[in-house]
Design a protein around this motif. Structure first.
Motif, PDB file in Angstrom:
ATOM      1  N   LYS A 109      40.833  35.144  40.573  1.00  0.00           N
ATOM      2  CA  LYS A 109      42.053  35.077  41.388  1.00  0.00           C
ATOM      3  C   LYS A 109      43.309  35.034  40.530  1.00  0.00           C
ATOM      4  CE  LYS A 109      42.269  32.661  45.184  1.00  0.00           C
ATOM      5  NZ  LYS A 109      42.170  31.551  46.165  1.00  0.00           N
ATOM      6  N   GLU A 110      43.257  34.318  39.404  1.00  0.00           N
ATOM      7  CA  GLU A 110      44.440  34.226  38.551  1.00  0.00           C
ATOM      8  C   GLU A 110      44.758  35.581  37.910  1.00  0.00           C
ATOM      9  OE1 GLU A 110      44.956  30.117  36.489  1.00  0.00           O
ATOM     10  OE2 GLU A 110      42.785  30.514  36.530  1.00  0.00           O
ATOM     11  N   GLN A 116      46.380  37.746  40.571  1.00  0.00           N
ATOM     12  CA  GLN A 116      47.782  37.366  40.783  1.00  0.00           C
ATOM     13  C   GLN A 116      48.663  37.886  39.654  1.00  0.00           C
ATOM     14  OE1 GLN A 116      49.247  35.409  43.552  1.00  0.00           O
ATOM     15  NE2 GLN A 116      50.836  36.631  42.570  1.00  0.00           N
ATOM     16  N   LYS A 117      48.183  37.802  38.434  1.00  0.00           N
ATOM     17  CA  LYS A 117      48.978  38.267  37.300  1.00  0.00           C
ATOM     18  C   LYS A 117      49.215  39.782  37.389  1.00  0.00           C
ATOM     19  CE  LYS A 117      50.381  36.273  34.413  1.00  0.00           C
ATOM     20  NZ  LYS A 117      51.768  35.739  34.247  1.00  0.00           N
ATOM     21  N   LYS A 142      49.079  41.653  40.050  1.00  0.00           N
ATOM     22  CA  LYS A 142      49.926  41.912  41.225  1.00  0.00           C
ATOM     23  C   LYS A 142      51.396  41.685  40.861  1.00  0.00           C
ATOM     24  CE  LYS A 142      50.385  40.646  46.124  1.00  0.00           C
ATOM     25  NZ  LYS A 142      49.950  41.939  46.683  1.00  0.00           N
ATOM     26  N   ASP A 143      51.664  40.614  40.115  1.00  0.00           N
ATOM     27  CA  ASP A 143      53.036  40.337  39.673  1.00  0.00           C
ATOM     28  C   ASP A 143      53.558  41.475  38.797  1.00  0.00           C
ATOM     29  OD1 ASP A 143      52.939  37.927  40.992  1.00  0.00           O
ATOM     30  OD2 ASP A 143      52.567  36.723  39.182  1.00  0.00           O
ATOM     31  N   PRO A 191      47.371  39.560  50.290  1.00  0.00           N
ATOM     32  CA  PRO A 191      47.613  38.380  49.442  1.00  0.00           C
ATOM     33  C   PRO A 191      46.413  38.103  48.555  1.00  0.00           C
ATOM     34  CG  PRO A 191      46.989  37.691  51.642  1.00  0.00           C
ATOM     35  CD  PRO A 191      47.118  39.191  51.696  1.00  0.00           C
ATOM     36  N   VAL A 192      46.608  37.349  47.504  1.00  0.00           N
ATOM     37  CA  VAL A 192      45.505  37.012  46.601  1.00  0.00           C
ATOM     38  C   VAL A 192      44.409  36.243  47.332  1.00  0.00           C
ATOM     39  CG1 VAL A 192      44.892  35.708  44.531  1.00  0.00           C
ATOM     40  CG2 VAL A 192      46.988  37.051  44.571  1.00  0.00           C
ATOM     41  N   GLU A 193      44.791  35.537  48.400  1.00  0.00           N
ATOM     42  CA  GLU A 193      43.812  34.763  49.170  1.00  0.00           C
ATOM     43  C   GLU A 193      42.750  35.661  49.806  1.00  0.00           C
ATOM     44  OE1 GLU A 193      46.939  32.394  48.010  1.00  0.00           O
ATOM     45  OE2 GLU A 193      47.092  34.258  49.199  1.00  0.00           O
TER      46      GLU A 193
END
Length: 571
Positions: free
Chosen positions: A293-294, A297-298, A300-301, A539-541
């Motif tokens: 997940k991390e 997120q990275k 995606k950013d 979303p990352v979720e």
């Protein structure tokens, strides 16, 4: 070596090695002496035991007399070329084998391996019950089909009995190479060894852009992100337009290969597409572990900030390399030879461009994991009907004892064949194929061992040694040092300095029962989920729902089967 020649060679090697995820079973030599194959004779029928018969084949002065024949089928990699009117059936290496060893190699068929042509022809030959050769090479699903066919020998005992010390020592550098070819404790394929760390990625960066923007080498993700921002927003190419990106990458088929960004996930403790050994000794699929997940997120950013082109989601390595070589991006992750392919046109497009390399940036707490591959690229299989399998070992032992690490003054001191892959021009040995009269060719593609005999630890370590000393010393170092550019000495050193972070897929057992029906769907689900999160609006979720679905739709059962296989080859 010219850029065009080197690029074609590396393209073929990349297509051969990167696509496969490989590994094999432990098999130790019982006597440890590496006894040479005893002389045997022909005459046994096909009902002999799998270890071959005991009739003698006469040898004189190290060669079979009269000559013996060994049949094979030949996979011709994309870069294979012939000269002097030679062919896959009649070439300098086949003539050498007959003259030196008394072994006549005959191809039942050969095929240029484009778009999986070799695998297709091999599967058709099996399904139509065509005559199989004495010895052949296969990898991936085709290797498993050969084992399933029941047409090929258990080769573990043969290897223990006949393989030379040199070959056994090379094999023992990573005993897990046997796992892929092991069934019920028996070994059915001899791992075709390749160089270790050959596909581990390093960070390729436009050094001239770094100089212009006064950037320091990035050691962690935070520092790398500052570099990405500068490459994206500070006009590194000086054309006054906002048309550059921080990184070029290809994520069409995988988020975890050697040309992708799997190492970003690795900076947080997991690797997509890899089965990873856990603290309790079990295997877990890296793509569904919570650490992913991390990484999602990275990435995606980075997409939202414009550091990664949106098109990267549909690019392969070739397209990503071309984008980098077009001067549109400032960094790229790939193996130590990536300047030749897929970035081969960088200086053609940008004469003043400068490349440099670094070890991959680590995560916030120093964690790092990156793509690695077991040091073999498939297996060598011996037909049950081959009357004298020791013939193959006579050939392979000679290759490992004399070619893999050639000796000063030996027949292979400068390469495989004078006038082919090396020659003397103006009084100096050259490996530049464009300078060899009539054009040079790579003879190592011709042999029974796919791409020749290779000692896993040898290649990268030799390049590092040359980089440190500034001068090749051994014949092997002189050969490889004769055609690699200085940037590869630097990049190979980066590979070596980050080898502790190299991760290899722990599962190499082919497709489990549930994989046969579920894996294609689960991989598609994985790729779609990752892409929607990184490049889309999910979303990352959404990752949590994906994991639940993955487990329920076959992932849980596959994990069980993978662990059953792992226990079968390790206990």
């Amino acid at each position: 070596m010219t850029r065009t020649t080197r690029r074609s060679l590396l393209l073929a090697l990349a297509m051969v090695t990167v696509a496969a995820t490989l590994v094999g079973c432990t098999g130790k030599n019982e006597n440890g002496k590496g006894d040479p194959p005893p002389s045997k004779t022909a005459g046994a029928d096909s009902g002999q035991p799998e270890s071959g018969n005991t009739n003698e084949l006469p040898m004189k002065d190290g060669k079979y007399d009269p000559p013996v024949t060994i049949t094979t089928v030949k996979r011709l990699a994309g870069a294979v070329e012939f000269k002097n009117g030679e062919t896959a059936d009649d070439n300098v290496h086949y003539r050498w084998a007959k003259e030196k060893l008394g072994i006549e190699i005959k191809n039942l068929w050969s095929v240029k391996d484009t778009n999986g042509a070799y695998a297709t022809k091999l599967k058709l030959a099996l399904s139509s019950n065509e005559k199989m050769p004495d010895v052949l090479f296969a990898s991936g699903a085709e290797a498993q089909l050969l084992i399933d066919s029941g047409k090929f020998m258990e080769v573990g005992e043969l290897f223990d009995k006949y393989a030379s010390d040199t070959w056994k020592k090379a094999m023992n550098e990573d005993p897990t190479v046997w796992y892929e070819f092991t069934r019920d404790g028996k070994r059915y394929g001899i791992p075709n060894l390749d160089y270790d760390y050959n596909n581990d990625p390093v960070l390729w960066v436009r050094g001239d852009w770094m100089t212009k923007l006064n950037l320091e080498p990035p050691t962690n993700l935070e520092e790398y992100e500052k570099m990405l921002d500068a490459f994206t927003n500070d006009d590194p190419d000086g054309d006054g337009q906002n048309n550059t990106y921080g990184v070029s990458t290809g994520l069409k088929s995988s988020y975890g290969d050697s040309f992708g960004l799997g190492w970003v996930f690795g900076a947080y403790g997991s690797m997509p597409s890899f089965w990873l050994k856990q603290e309790d000794g079990s295997l877990a699929y890296g793509s569904v572990l919570p650490q992913i997940k991390e990484g999602l997120q990275k990435l995606k950013d980075w997409v939202q900030k414009g550091y990664i082109p949106l098109e990267a989601s549909i690019w392969d390595a070739s397209k990503a390399g071309s984008f980098m070589s077009a001067g549109s991006a400032g960094s790229f992750a790939g193996p130590y030879w990536s300047e030749a392919w897929p970035m081969g046109d960088l200086n053609k497009n940008n004469p003043d461009a400068e490349l440099t390399t670094f070890t991959l940036p680590v995560g916030p707490d120093g964690t790092s994991m990156h793509y690695g591959r077991h040091p073999y690229n498939g297996g060598l299989f011996i037909n049950k009907d081959m009357k004298n399998p020791e013939i193959f070992f006579t050939y392979a032992n000679y290759m490992f004892d004399h070619v893999a690490d050639p000796k000063a003054g030996g027949e292979f001191e400068n390469g495989w064949a004078k006038g082919y892959d090396w020659d003397i021009v103006d009084g100096e040995v050259t490996y530049d194929l464009s300078k060899i009269p009539g054009g040079g060719v790579r003879v190592f593609f011709y042999g029974l061992l796919d791409q020749g005999p290779r000692i896993p630890s040898q290649n990268v370590q030799a390049l590092v040694k040359i980089a440190e000393s500034g001068k090749p010393e051994t014949p092997y170092e002189k050969i490889w040092g004769g055609f690699v550019p200085p940037i590869e000495l630097q990049s190979a050193t980066d590979v070596w300095n980050s080898r502790q972070f190299s991760v290899k897929n722990a599962f190499t057992g082919g497709a489990t029962a549930t994989m046969e029906s579920k894996w294609d769907y689960l991989k598609k689900l994985e790729m779609e989920t990752y892409s929607k999160i990184i490049f889309g609006n999910e979303p990352v979720e959404a990752f949590d729902a994906f994991v639940e679905k993955w487990q329920a739709q076959g992932g849980e059962q596959i994990t069980k089967e993978v662990n059953e296989w792992y226990k079968s080859v390790t206990q």
